[in-house]
Design a protein around this motif. Structure first.
Motif, PDB file in Angstrom:
ATOM      1  N   HIS A  75      21.357 -12.751  11.614  1.00  0.00           N
ATOM      2  CA  HIS A  75      22.700 -12.362  12.059  1.00  0.00           C
ATOM      3  C   HIS A  75      23.683 -12.675  10.946  1.00  0.00           C
ATOM      4  N   ILE A  76      24.802 -11.984  10.982  1.00  0.00           N
ATOM      5  CA  ILE A  76      25.937 -12.280  10.104  1.00  0.00           C
ATOM      6  C   ILE A  76      27.108 -12.458  11.061  1.00  0.00           C
ATOM      7  N   GLY A  77      27.500 -13.695  11.257  1.00  0.00           N
ATOM      8  CA  GLY A  77      28.528 -13.950  12.273  1.00  0.00           C
ATOM      9  C   GLY A  77      28.028 -13.471  13.627  1.00  0.00           C
ATOM     10  N   ARG A  78      28.785 -12.577  14.259  1.00  0.00           N
ATOM     11  CA  ARG A  78      28.367 -12.036  15.557  1.00  0.00           C
ATOM     12  C   ARG A  78      27.523 -10.764  15.422  1.00  0.00           C
ATOM     13  N   TRP A  79      27.423 -10.224  14.213  1.00  0.00           N
ATOM     14  CA  TRP A  79      26.627  -9.013  14.008  1.00  0.00           C
ATOM     15  C   TRP A  79      25.142  -9.341  14.011  1.00  0.00           C
ATOM     16  N   THR A  80      24.375  -8.532  14.712  1.00  0.00           N
ATOM     17  CA  THR A  80      22.920  -8.602  14.663  1.00  0.00           C
ATOM     18  C   THR A  80      22.384  -7.193  14.422  1.00  0.00           C
ATOM     19  N   PRO A  81      21.241  -7.071  13.779  1.00  0.00           N
ATOM     20  CA  PRO A  81      20.663  -5.749  13.536  1.00  0.00           C
ATOM     21  C   PRO A  81      20.408  -4.994  14.842  1.00  0.00           C
ATOM     22  N   THR A  82      20.459  -3.671  14.734  1.00  0.00           N
ATOM     23  CA  THR A  82      20.297  -2.789  15.882  1.00  0.00           C
ATOM     24  C   THR A  82      18.949  -2.090  15.817  1.00  0.00           C
ATOM     25  N   ILE A  83      18.299  -1.948  16.946  1.00  0.00           N
ATOM     26  CA  ILE A  83      17.021  -1.249  17.023  1.00  0.00           C
ATOM     27  C   ILE A  83      17.185   0.186  16.494  1.00  0.00           C
ATOM     28  N   ASN A  84      16.167   0.669  15.804  1.00  0.00           N
ATOM     29  CA  ASN A  84      16.125   2.033  15.246  1.00  0.00           C
ATOM     30  C   ASN A  84      17.168   2.306  14.165  1.00  0.00           C
ATOM     31  N   ARG A  85      17.732   1.290  13.562  1.00  0.00           N
ATOM     32  CA  ARG A  85      18.742   1.480  12.512  1.00  0.00           C
ATOM     33  C   ARG A  85      18.363   0.664  11.276  1.00  0.00           C
ATOM     34  N   CYS A  86      17.089   0.699  10.893  1.00  0.00           N
ATOM     35  CA  CYS A  86      16.592  -0.176   9.828  1.00  0.00           C
ATOM     36  C   CYS A  86      17.328   0.010   8.512  1.00  0.00           C
ATOM     37  N   HIS A  87      17.621   1.262   8.125  1.00  0.00           N
ATOM     38  CA  HIS A  87      18.274   1.499   6.830  1.00  0.00           C
ATOM     39  C   HIS A  87      19.671   0.891   6.811  1.00  0.00           C
ATOM     40  N   ASP A  88      20.422   1.090   7.897  1.00  0.00           N
ATOM     41  CA  ASP A  88      21.766   0.514   8.006  1.00  0.00           C
ATOM     42  C   ASP A  88      21.698  -1.007   8.085  1.00  0.00           C
ATOM     43  N   ASN A  89      20.767  -1.520   8.898  1.00  0.00           N
ATOM     44  CA  ASN A  89      20.630  -2.972   9.053  1.00  0.00           C
ATOM     45  C   ASN A  89      20.378  -3.654   7.714  1.00  0.00           C
ATOM     46  N   VAL A  90      19.442  -3.111   6.940  1.00  0.00           N
ATOM     47  CA  VAL A  90      19.097  -3.727   5.659  1.00  0.00           C
ATOM     48  C   VAL A  90      20.249  -3.582   4.668  1.00  0.00           C
ATOM     49  N   ALA A  91      20.917  -2.431   4.674  1.00  0.00           N
ATOM     50  CA  ALA A  91      22.061  -2.245   3.766  1.00  0.00           C
ATOM     51  C   ALA A  91      23.141  -3.286   4.043  1.00  0.00           C
ATOM     52  N   ILE A  92      23.445  -3.514   5.293  1.00  0.00           N
ATOM     53  CA  ILE A  92      24.452  -4.520   5.660  1.00  0.00           C
ATOM     54  C   ILE A  92      23.976  -5.913   5.259  1.00  0.00           C
ATOM     55  N   TRP A  93      22.714  -6.220   5.558  1.00  0.00           N
ATOM     56  CA  TRP A  93      22.179  -7.553   5.265  1.00  0.00           C
ATOM     57  C   TRP A  93      22.230  -7.865   3.768  1.00  0.00           C
ATOM     58  N   VAL A  94      21.748  -6.940   2.922  1.00  0.00           N
ATOM     59  CA  VAL A  94      21.706  -7.237   1.481  1.00  0.00           C
ATOM     60  C   VAL A  94      23.096  -7.206   0.852  1.00  0.00           C
ATOM     61  N   ALA A  95      24.046  -6.501   1.468  1.00  0.00           N
ATOM     62  CA  ALA A  95      25.417  -6.542   0.960  1.00  0.00           C
ATOM     63  C   ALA A  95      25.992  -7.946   1.103  1.00  0.00           C
ATOM     64  N   LYS A  96      25.626  -8.637   2.152  1.00  0.00           N
ATOM     65  CA  LYS A  96      26.128  -9.992   2.403  1.00  0.00           C
ATOM     66  C   LYS A  96      25.224 -11.066   1.785  1.00  0.00           C
ATOM     67  N   ASN A  97      23.949 -10.730   1.586  1.00  0.00           N
ATOM     68  CA  ASN A  97      22.963 -11.675   1.051  1.00  0.00           C
ATOM     69  C   ASN A  97      22.423 -11.101  -0.261  1.00  0.00           C
ATOM     70  N   THR A  98      23.211 -11.246  -1.305  1.00  0.00           N
ATOM     71  CA  THR A  98      22.936 -10.560  -2.567  1.00  0.00           C
ATOM     72  C   THR A  98      21.672 -11.045  -3.274  1.00  0.00           C
ATOM     73  N   GLN A  99      21.107 -12.159  -2.857  1.00  0.00           N
ATOM     74  CA  GLN A  99      19.849 -12.621  -3.442  1.00  0.00           C
ATOM     75  C   GLN A  99      18.659 -11.853  -2.871  1.00  0.00           C
ATOM     76  N   HIS A 100      18.883 -11.067  -1.823  1.00  0.00           N
ATOM     77  CA  HIS A 100      17.829 -10.258  -1.205  1.00  0.00           C
ATOM     78  C   HIS A 100      17.914  -8.823  -1.694  1.00  0.00           C
ATOM     79  N   LYS A 101      16.798  -8.082  -1.577  1.00  0.00           N
ATOM     80  CA  LYS A 101      16.729  -6.695  -2.037  1.00  0.00           C
ATOM     81  C   LYS A 101      16.405  -5.762  -0.876  1.00  0.00           C
ATOM     82  N   HIS A 102      16.932  -4.550  -0.966  1.00  0.00           N
ATOM     83  CA  HIS A 102      16.651  -3.476  -0.014  1.00  0.00           C
ATOM     84  C   HIS A 102      15.389  -2.773  -0.507  1.00  0.00           C
ATOM     85  N   VAL A 103      14.341  -2.739   0.315  1.00  0.00           N
ATOM     86  CA  VAL A 103      13.077  -2.119  -0.068  1.00  0.00           C
ATOM     87  C   VAL A 103      12.818  -0.921   0.838  1.00  0.00           C
TER      88      VAL A 103
END
Length: 159
Positions: A64-92
């Motif tokens: 989670h990022i604050g109150r945001w949690t990933p949404t089912i069936n939205r993997c591309h968006d979820n990962v894009a949001i996650w790596v934007a906030k967690n720059t040590q991680h990569k979008h694969v």
């Protein structure tokens, strides 16, 4: 100056999370199935199936990022949001495949996004509706090929 820069990035990510919550479809929803080159998708799916030996099982990770949690069936968006906030991680980019034989004489290939952590672990942060765990194969082609495949929900390879 650095503090303002980080605040600006945080503001942009907050806006992206807000948009993610309030959309009825994926960020890349401007998909027109009539404009999809199904032959190119079939060729890419065939290549993915021939690389099954390179598949891995993604580690499930609840995030989670604050109150945001990933949404089912939205993997591309979820990962894009996650790596934007967690720059040590990569979008694969990659593919999940499901062997649906013998019931449905095919192998289903679906575009999927995962997170690679700083130690190289591949994680799936997108909640799953299914209880089965499916193998993941990294995409080895171009971004354009992956985007093309992403225009269809899945592709069934006859088995």
């Amino acid at each position: 100056m650095a503090k303002k820069h980080h605040q600006r990035i945080d503001d942009l990510i907050d806006a992206l999370v807000w948009m993610h919550r309030h959309e009825s479809s994926a960020i890349s929803a401007a998909k027109n199935i009539m404009q999809v080159d199904m032959d190119a998708i079939a060729r890419l799916a065939a290549l993915v199936v021939t690389r099954q030996h390179q598949s891995v099982i993604l580690r499930r990770k609840l995030v989670h990022i604050g109150r945001w949690t990933p949404t089912i069936n939205r993997c591309h968006d979820n990962v894009a949001i996650w790596v934007a906030k967690n720059t040590q991680h990569k979008h694969v980019h990659g593919f999940i495949f499901m062997d649906l034989r013998p019931k449905a004489a095919c192998i289903r290939v679906m575009a999927h996004s995962a997170v690679e952590t700083e130690d190289g672990t591949l994680c799936d942060i997108t909640p799953q509706g299914a209880s089965t765990v499916c193998p993941f194969i990294r995409h080895s082609g171009t971004d354009e090929e992956f985007e093309l495949f992403g225009r269809v929900e899945y592709f069934d390879m006859p088995a």
